[in-house]
Write a protein that holds these residues in place. Structure first.
Motif: not given
Length: 93
Positions: A46-69
């Motif tokens: 969550x913290x890294x995703x918020x830090x790397x958020x881009x302005x709307x319309x530019x698309x997401x370059x990085x996707x971070x998914x937590x694997x809790x297991x």
């Protein structure tokens, strides 16, 4: 195709993760798994995703998914972005 062998109790979470990761990607996109030693995967993601958020319309370059297991982060991005994420993970974990 993917073959999943796991206890029935884990299948729902595995299938949800597979659905989130099963999207068309750019040919330059790579995946990397970052196991965490002390950080909690969901919070770090969550913290890294918020830090790397881009302005709307530019698309997401990085996707971070937590694997809790496994308490790991599964990250999708280009090689340069993955290097940046590796450095950030090393600092926050």
């Amino acid at each position: 195709s993917i073959l999943i062998v796991a206890p029935e109790s884990d299948l729902e979470g595995i299938l949800e993760l597979a659905d989130q990761l099963d999207v068309p990607i750019d040919a330059n996109t790579e995946f990397e798994v970052f196991p965490l030693k002390s950080g909690v995967a969901l919070r770090v993601a969550e913290k890294l995703t918020a830090l790397l958020e881009e302005p709307e319309g530019l698309g997401t370059r990085v996707v971070i998914q937590a694997d809790e297991r496994s308490n790991s982060l599964i990250v999708r991005g280009n090689a340069r972005d993955l290097d940046t994420i590796a450095k950030l993970v090393a600092k926050v974990d």
